[in-house]
Design an enzyme around this catalytic site. Structure first.
Site, PDB file in Angstrom:
ATOM      1  N   ASN A   1       0.828  -1.204   0.000  1.00 19.55           N
ATOM      2  CA  ASN A   1       0.000   0.000   0.000  1.00 19.55           C
ATOM      3  C   ASN A   1       0.869   1.263   0.000  1.00 19.55           C
ATOM      4  O   ASN A   1       1.975   1.257   0.544  1.00 19.55           O
ATOM      5  CB  ASN A   1      -0.935   0.002   1.218  1.00 19.55           C
ATOM      6  CG  ASN A   1      -1.850  -1.205   1.220  1.00 19.55           C
ATOM      7  OD1 ASN A   1      -2.054  -1.849   0.186  1.00 19.55           O
ATOM      8  ND2 ASN A   1      -2.376  -1.550   2.382  1.00 19.55           N
TER       9      ASN A   1
ATOM     10  N   ALA B   1      -9.632  -7.769   8.022  1.00 21.39           N
ATOM     11  CA  ALA B   1      -8.472  -7.411   8.844  1.00 21.39           C
ATOM     12  C   ALA B   1      -8.916  -6.763  10.153  1.00 21.39           C
ATOM     13  O   ALA B   1      -8.408  -7.097  11.234  1.00 21.39           O
ATOM     14  CB  ALA B   1      -7.578  -6.451   8.054  1.00 21.39           C
TER      15      ALA B   1
ATOM     16  N   HIS C   1       5.931  -0.833  -2.734  1.00 20.67           N
ATOM     17  CA  HIS C   1       5.516  -0.157  -3.977  1.00 20.67           C
ATOM     18  C   HIS C   1       5.608   1.360  -3.863  1.00 20.67           C
ATOM     19  O   HIS C   1       4.975   2.079  -4.624  1.00 20.67           O
ATOM     20  CB  HIS C   1       4.083  -0.584  -4.347  1.00 20.67           C
ATOM     21  CG  HIS C   1       4.011  -2.050  -4.710  1.00 20.67           C
ATOM     22  ND1 HIS C   1       2.832  -2.734  -4.797  1.00 20.67           N
ATOM     23  CD2 HIS C   1       4.989  -2.950  -4.950  1.00 20.67           C
ATOM     24  CE1 HIS C   1       3.089  -4.001  -5.125  1.00 20.67           C
ATOM     25  NE2 HIS C   1       4.392  -4.157  -5.205  1.00 20.67           N
TER      26      HIS C   1
ATOM     27  N   CYS D   1      14.910  21.188 -14.856  1.00 23.73           N
ATOM     28  CA  CYS D   1      16.045  20.474 -15.503  1.00 23.73           C
ATOM     29  C   CYS D   1      15.618  19.846 -16.832  1.00 23.73           C
ATOM     30  O   CYS D   1      16.430  19.288 -17.553  1.00 23.73           O
ATOM     31  CB  CYS D   1      16.560  19.379 -14.551  1.00 23.73           C
ATOM     32  SG  CYS D   1      15.513  17.912 -14.526  1.00 23.73           S
TER      33      CYS D   1
ATOM     34  N   ASN E   1      -8.291 -12.820   5.090  1.00 20.83           N
ATOM     35  CA  ASN E   1      -8.920 -12.290   3.882  1.00 20.83           C
ATOM     36  C   ASN E   1     -10.329 -12.863   3.817  1.00 20.83           C
ATOM     37  O   ASN E   1     -10.503 -14.071   4.001  1.00 20.83           O
ATOM     38  CB  ASN E   1      -8.107 -12.753   2.657  1.00 20.83           C
ATOM     39  CG  ASN E   1      -8.460 -11.973   1.409  1.00 20.83           C
ATOM     40  OD1 ASN E   1      -9.626 -11.699   1.147  1.00 20.83           O
ATOM     41  ND2 ASN E   1      -7.437 -11.596   0.644  1.00 20.83           N
TER      42      ASN E   1
END
Ligand code: APR
Length: 251
Positions: free
Chosen positions: A109, A237, A126, A157, A219
């Site tokens: 996440n 969860a 990630h 730049c 899950n």
């Protein structure tokens, strides 16, 4: 036939027994752990990939083709992250980190909710949405509450400011990935929470680095790795993790 509640109760007890005897634990989380904070997942009903095109929004090519579209999408997600609060699942993981000498939280996440809940040893596989970086010179800038203004994408730049996210087809940060591999290799228990386990290499942490670890999945739905899991806990969860912390609490 045990009903689901009794089955879950027994499996929580099994997992807690394993955790009691463990020193080293790894948790791998995905978008599902933030679902109860009001943030959409990617692949479930109403998931982001059900209503958006991955290639356009989460790839370097898509960004280069239309940076304003990509930043509009990430700015929306950043605003949603700011409104979201950690839920009982995030809080439970922060409690577990305090309980074990060696606890590593690898998250897919980018919403920073694990840090907001108090977790500290977090590997953001990630990336995250707290800053942007220049594609050419690497210059970084913190993102405000509404992300990056669309007239500030071009960098002096000659490069472009991009989200500090690992897109499809891009490698994970080497140092982060090496820490994650090491944590998975030494873990005695691996908790896989709120991920469909279809994106690699992150999903490999659950079952490919340690044949002797006891792996539990939290899950509400079956995933791509459910049949390789030692302890399947079919619940959310925010429901299941606090029960594990409660059952573990010092006697
Ligand atoms: N509690 C636990 N799990 C949940 C909950 C909940 N309340 N709600 C949904 N889930 C589960 C779903 O059943 C699903 O298995 O969370 C999982 C979410 O899966 P995905 O939407 O595929 O998200 P994730 O696994 O994190 O995706 C991995 O893919 O798009 C890329 O980079 C992106 O990090 C992301 C990666």
């Amino acid at each position: 036939m045990e009903n689901q509640a009794a089955l879950t109760r027994n499996r929580v007890d099994q997992l807690v027994q394993r955790l009691r005897g463990s020193r080293s634990v790894l948790a791998l989380t995905g978008a599902g752990i933030s679902a109860e904070s009001g943030l959409p997942t990617f692949r479930g009903a109403g998931g982001l990939w059900r209503t958006h095109r991955v290639e356009e929004l989460a790839s370097f090519e898509g960004f280069w083709r239309n940076p304003a579209l990509v930043w509009s999408w990430y700015n929306e997600r950043k605003a949603a992250h700011r409104r979201a609060r950690p839920n009982a699942g995030h809080a439970a993981l922060a409690q577990l980190e305090k309980r074990f000498g060696d606890f590593t939280l690898c998250t897919q996440n980018v919403d920073s909710l694990h840090f907001a809940a108090g977790s500290r040893n977090v590997l953001e596989l990630h990336g995250h949405l707290r800053e942007a970086r220049c594609t050419h010179c690497g210059a970084r800038r913190e993102l405000g509450e509404s992300g990056l203004p669309l007239d500030e994408i071009d960098h002096p730049c000659g490069g472009r400011m991009r989200p500090n996210i690992v897109w499809f087809g891009e490698p994970l940060l080497q140092a982060t990935w090496r820490q994650a591999e090491a944590a998975a290799s030494r873990a005695e228990v691996i908790l896989v929470i709120g991920t469909s386990a279809v994106v690699y290499p992150a999903a490999a942490l659950a079952t490919r680095y340690n044949r002797s670890a006891y792996v539990a999945e939290i899950n509400p739905e079956e995933t791509a790795i459910s049949e390789r899991i030692d302890c399947v806990l079919r619940g959310t969860a925010a429901e299941v993790l606090p029960r594990i912390v409660e059952a573990l609490s010092p006697i």
